[in-house]
Enzyme design. Structure first.
Site, short mmCIF file in Angstrom:
data_model
loop_
_atom_site.label_atom_id
_atom_site.label_comp_id
_atom_site.label_asym_id
_atom_site.label_seq_id
_atom_site.Cartn_x
_atom_site.Cartn_y
_atom_site.Cartn_z
CE LYS A 104 -0.14 -0.19 5.01
NZ LYS A 104 -0.83 -1.19 6.06
NE ARG A 108 -6.38 0.23 11.14
CZ ARG A 108 -4.95 0.03 10.66
NH1 ARG A 108 -4.09 1.12 10.88
NH2 ARG A 108 -4.65 -1.32 10.12
CE1 TYR A 118 13.53 32.03 4.62
CE2 TYR A 118 13.43 29.83 4.12
CZ TYR A 118 13.11 30.99 3.82
OH TYR A 118 12.56 31.02 2.64
CG MET A 172 8.88 24.38 0.14
SD MET A 172 8.01 25.26 -0.77
CE MET A 172 7.29 26.25 0.52
#
Ligand SMILES: *Cc1c(COP(=O)(O)O)cnc(C)c1O
Length: 346
Positions: free
Chosen positions: A38, A132, A248, A296
């Site tokens: 998955k 679940r 940063y 980022m």
């Protein structure tokens, strides 16, 4: 067509993958050993994972959704695919069309499958304490499953990575279901469940994490090999004078004039800010510690030990899963599945 090379690549060590599957298969004893693929094979590329494991002898694969099942078509010969989320209202067309079985996970899903009048085989998930997915044990025992052609009857362990009393409780509940509900195979253990011992293996095991280099429990230490190797290209190398800062928030200050390699990599790629302080990479056997904050799309590394490194060189990120999980507070699962779409899967 223009060939645009990605500055990020995720190298899959297929020999290590097959080694891990063979170890898990051996630990599964007489039970067949399947594979959970998955989330695109835990982020590594489900198509390639299925090909490598099918060639090694793996016959049972598990995805979460029908979209994931469709993406795996056509399947290698002799392989079966189960869809763990079962059949929702909008899934029936896919479930009717694709050569995969739903893992029916509620009384409503069982009714939906029966109403479709398929009479086709299915898998079923019974909940033995995780709450679940899955029919409750009492629902399963009260006739909800009568007459269904069940191939695999599944349940899932909630605390197999811990020495928890819940493991034995789930085992006992699963045995009770097994003695009442006919199915071709019974399946309980994920990676950590395989480590709990032969009682948990039944007919079919379903490892995910350990296939991909994760350490599910101490029993697997020294046996499981790293499979996923993320690499990032150096965008530029600069010399930062003593006293100046990087990135940063100016969280890192050069104590002396320092060579800094800026890599094409950031939190948008799933290389999250929590790597700051402990993260690192290697280049030609030399260690480059991460410095400053992760941006980022950019991350800086101290290249003091790698004076010859230059633009375009590839940094191999430190990504041993148990070590990196302990250092960052991310789970081994998050470290794998978080790696972003900008990585070229090799
Ligand atoms: C994800 C999953 C697995 C594999 O679990 P790991 O902990 O990754 O080995 C097995 N069974 C089910 C139902 C799952 O959802």
């Amino acid at each position: 067509m223009i060939d645009i090379a990605s500055p990020l690549r995720l190298r899959l060590d297929s020999a290590a993958l097959v080694h891990n599957w063979r170890w898990l298969a051996e630990r599964s004893g007489p039970a067949a050993c399947g594979a959970a693929v998955k989330a695109d094979g835990y982020g590594l590329g489900a198509g390639a994972i299925v090909r490598h494991l099918a060639a090694a002898g793996c016959r049972h694969f598990f995805v979460a959704t029908w979209a994931e099942a469709a993406a795996l078509m056509p399947l290698p010969a002799g392989v079966s695919l189960s869809v763990l989320h079962g059949v929702g209202v909008t899934d029936m067309v896919a479930a009717r069309t694709l050569p995969a079985r739903p893992v029916l996970a509620s009384v409503e899903q069982v009714a939906r499958w029966r109403a479709a009048g398929e009479g086709r085989p299915c898998d079923v998930m019974v909940d033995t304490g995780m709450n679940r997915l899955g029919l409750r044990v009492e629902e399963a025992l009260n006739g909800a499953l009568d007459g269904l052609g069940i191939v695999n009857l599944l349940s899932h362990l909630a605390s197999a990575d811990e020495d928890s009393a819940q493991n034995a409780a789930q085992l006992a509940a699963f045995r009770a279901v097994r003695s009442e509900i006919p199915a071709q195979r019974y399946s309980l253990a994920n990676s950590a469940g395989i480590c709990l011992g032969p009682d948990y293996a039944f007919d079919l095991t379903r490892p995910g994490l350990a296939l991909y280099g994760g350490l599910p429990r101490g029993e697997a230490a020294g046996q499981i090999r790293q499979v996923a190797y993320p690499e990032a290209r150096v965008l530029q190398v600069r010399t930062v004078p003593a006293g100046e800062t990087v990135g940063y928030g100016a969280t890192w200050t050069a104590l002396r004039s320092t060579r800094v390699a800026v890599a094409n990599l950031g939190y948008a790629d799933g290389y999250l800010r929590c790597h700051a302080g402990t993260g690192g990479a290697t280049w030609e056997g030399r260690a480059l510690p991460l410095i400053g904050r992760v941006s980022m799309d950019l991350t800086a590394f101290d290249a003091s030990a790698a004076e010859e490194i230059g633009e375009g060189d590839w940094l191999a990120l430190d990504y041993d899963l148990p070590t990196t999980a302990a250092a960052t507070g991310l789970s081994q699962y998050e470290l794998l599945t978080g790696l972003g779409a900008r990585f070229a899967r090799m």
